[in-house]
Scaffold this active site. Sequence first.
Site, PDB file in Angstrom:
ATOM      1  N   ASN A 588       0.503  -0.655  -5.338  1.00  0.00           N
ATOM      2  CA  ASN A 588      -0.415  -1.266  -4.069  1.00  0.00           C
ATOM      3  C   ASN A 588      -0.087   0.506  -3.215  1.00  0.00           C
ATOM      4  O   ASN A 588       0.142   1.976  -3.468  1.00  0.00           O
ATOM      5  CB  ASN A 588       1.203  -2.405  -3.239  1.00  0.00           C
ATOM      6  CG  ASN A 588       2.524  -1.104  -3.560  1.00  0.00           C
ATOM      7  OD1 ASN A 588       2.815  -0.290  -4.577  1.00  0.00           O
ATOM      8  ND2 ASN A 588       2.995  -1.272  -2.028  1.00  0.00           N
ATOM      9  N   CYS A 590       2.309   2.188  -2.232  1.00  0.00           N
ATOM     10  CA  CYS A 590       3.493   2.521  -2.247  1.00  0.00           C
ATOM     11  C   CYS A 590       3.799   2.570  -3.592  1.00  0.00           C
ATOM     12  O   CYS A 590       5.000   3.373  -4.518  1.00  0.00           O
ATOM     13  CB  CYS A 590       4.323   2.468  -1.122  1.00  0.00           C
ATOM     14  SG  CYS A 590       3.717   2.677   0.120  1.00  0.00           S
ATOM     15  N   GLU A 592       5.128   0.551  -6.211  1.00  0.00           N
ATOM     16  CA  GLU A 592       6.011   0.168  -6.960  1.00  0.00           C
ATOM     17  C   GLU A 592       5.987  -1.469  -6.872  1.00  0.00           C
ATOM     18  O   GLU A 592       6.387  -2.211  -7.589  1.00  0.00           O
ATOM     19  CB  GLU A 592       7.385   0.107  -5.471  1.00  0.00           C
ATOM     20  CG  GLU A 592       7.104  -1.107  -4.153  1.00  0.00           C
ATOM     21  CD  GLU A 592       5.686  -0.790  -3.570  1.00  0.00           C
ATOM     22  OE1 GLU A 592       6.832  -0.870  -2.830  1.00  0.00           O
ATOM     23  OE2 GLU A 592       5.760   0.275  -3.535  1.00  0.00           O
TER      24      GLU A 592
END
Length: 956
Positions: A588, A590, A592
């Site tokens: 995604n 970021c 994670e």
Amino acid sequence: MPSAAATQTSPQNGVHHEPEFKFEQEAARSEPGFRVIRRNGGVTPFDPSKITVALTKAFLAVEGSTAAGSRRVHDVVEELTEQVVGALTRRGETGRLFHIEEIQDQVELALMRSEHHKVARAYVLYREERARERHADEAVTVEAAAPAGLTMTLSDGSTVPLDEKRLAVVIEEACAGLADVSAETILKETRRNLYDGIRQDELALAPILAARTLVEQEPNYSQVSARLLLDKLRREVLSFIEKRPTEATQAEMFERYPAYFKGFIEAGIEAEMLDPELARFDLDRIAAALKPERDLQFQYLGLQTLYDRYFLHKDGARYELPQAFFMRVAMGLAIREIDREARAIEFYNLISSFDFMCSTPTLFNSGTRRPQLSSCFLTTVADDLDGIFKAVKDNALLAKYSGGLGNDWTPVRGLGAHIKGTNGESQGVVPFLKVANDTAIAVNQGGKRKGAVCAYLETWHIDIEEFLDLRKNTGDDRRRTHDMNTANWVPDLFMERVEADGEWTLFSPDETPDLHDLYGVDFAKAYAAYEEKAKRGELRVYKTLRAVDLWRRMLTMLFETGHPWITFKDPCNLRSPQGHVGVVHSSNLCTEITLNTSRDEVAVCNLGSVNLAAHIGEKGLDFEKLERTVKTAMRMLDNVVDINFYTIPEARASNLRHRPVGLGLMGFQDALQKLRIAYSSDEAVEFADRSMEAISYHAISASTDLAEERGAYASFNGSLWSKGVLPIDSINRVSHARGFNEMDETITLDWETLRKRVKKAGMRNSNCMAIAPTATISNICGVSQSIEPAYQNLFVKSNMSGDFTVVNAALVRDLKARGLWDEVMVSDLKYYDGSVGQIDRIPDDLKALYATAFEMDASWLIEAASRRQKWLDQAQSLNLYLANPSGKKLDALYRLAWRKGLKTTYYLRASAATSVEKSTLKGTDGKLNAVSVEPTVYASAPKACAIDDPECEACQ
């Protein structure tokens, strides 16, 4: 404000004239709406031309009269003036009142930033001298008293006597129970900023600014500042709810909160913001459960962030107080529970205590009429115009309500590929990425946050070399995406070729379509077959190059532009519980989240984070409290799936079918410091392991509890869960595919019993854990961000809410205990950019405990991350820090990350390119010098996000 006139000796009389640092009263333009309060209490319009005069005289003082006609000085002064005015007015507030000292601070800051050190030094020395003179002129026992007979101007223009007694009560109340803070000091500084006819909003701001100036001397003033801001908020909120000017002290709110809360629910529904269903709760029971005292636990940055961006408002007026905010979120999450009042109170107690915090979209939208509560959305872009522009439209719809986006662009054919419909050649993926970039900027979530998206491309794609250049500041701007994040989706076979110094072949996905869905051994076989086809001339578009050369270019671009990030395809898929129903094609925004995507399914993840620091007791990690927190948190996250407002049908179908959630953590470094454990140590790695094992165990157990109560998720059968393969067990799948394993596999809890429960009862959620950056919610809770090491121990944090001095309170407490906290220590911390390593006075044990990110070997970060990764069914946002980076260090670091089993990495932060500014910042927060850290990650490129840039808070 003061200005530096030339220090000259008159040839006529031999008299030496001291520098004259003050504003002249020349007639000049005024900045509309802004005013200046002078030391005598008078108020005048803010006049930028006086800053120009001040700066010109400062240069004359140092460079002599010859500087007067210098074009260089004229240009420099003009530029500096623009900087000062911009800094003072950048938040866009109209009618702001500046104190003369605040303007002086910004002038000094501009001089220091532009490295005019001699001019700045003369300016500083003059200010200090004038301050001493003013102090000497005052009576030794002067009491802090406001001029008699001051009046205050209300919002309707009428004036009333200034309530001096209430001002003192509010400041005393703000200081109550806090050590080493002085209400008298704040009151004195506040009174210095008062004038006759002061507006009510300016009066509310004056004590806040006074307290903020003291934060770097004593961190508890941050909490004082928050409490003073709370008084301003109470006046605004109560006046809105009661439809008349009204105010209340904190003590009075203990009685008034319940009645206010019911008025808040009514007002929110009337404003068509809150879900009318909230009014059907037993509001007497709900209001009785509110804990007004929890309003007092905020640090200033946390409350200011809520004030600016989270609290509900109408026509510019806020009507939501902190405990109403938390209860509104809790009620929204409990709205479909059977005993929803009991569950709402349970959820409220968890988040209002800061033991756990929901992600930003949940905080924004829970309990509203558009409850888009999910944090992350992952999509796969199809290889046709309809699919491409549908993906761009989906991005806009998902970003509208605060979603962070990850797009898998690998299926889109590459540059030079044949287009059957037009018998032409494709322009590749890059032009469409430009469209997606501009869409993200256009959809800014109603001004709350900029839209944010990350594009992923597999390393074998023919456009990968152009993809690496997307964030460069040179080249054809039509083939650049300056605002979009990018990430490499790297198969294990590429890393093996790098290590073996072998060749690597790039393909266009229209000719090699199955590579997109393959991983592990199957990918390696298919890839080798396509290489043979290319050698036989059976493919139209391909390119062969040395794998190490491409790897080095990837690392070079990562250092120079901060992108693309490096993420690993095979461990994401081999360890995915959901491999039976799809493929993980990207992460995604970021890095994670690792969930399946396809043309028909948009992956959705709902996030929240445990505050690990709040679970450290006298005996270490409080496992019983952690179990309670995780159990309640998992129920809240699971509720999001059913309550959520889905903007596209593909997201709804996917989320209801698989029900993934992402429970993470924050405050990791705070927890280490409470335990007296240095980040760079075997003990810290072991704590990362044990704490994540406990969170993982209780999260899986809680999901099983929910499955027993509510049923297993629809696609459970055939998953790794259904086969009794837990995250710790899935390491073997990676080991088998790679032929080696460098991950620790130690366990301490009773996993066998849990394994049997999972197989029998099922899981409510396909995925349970993901560690997000927590860029904003950690600020709200006043703890360190996610799993990050401290960036600095003293710095100025800048975000959409302004500039905030941040001091490591734990370090201050330890230095006080050893008699080392004084102005000299503050000065030393500034000089060394908030780092303790080079300050001789600080003992070695404290240097180790409070070492900052660039003072530790990055391999410790990877080792700790590897220990966490073994327990995670998704991934973690892992920033890597390198002091004095080199190609050799980068190569070793990212190869280590791959070998240690990490699924993804996030930003690379290099100290050589970090901008550090030393300046006086009284106008910002600090009294003396402070360190302003712009979290730039790389050389010659735009500012990156993640430390606290609002552009990168879509995950949390």
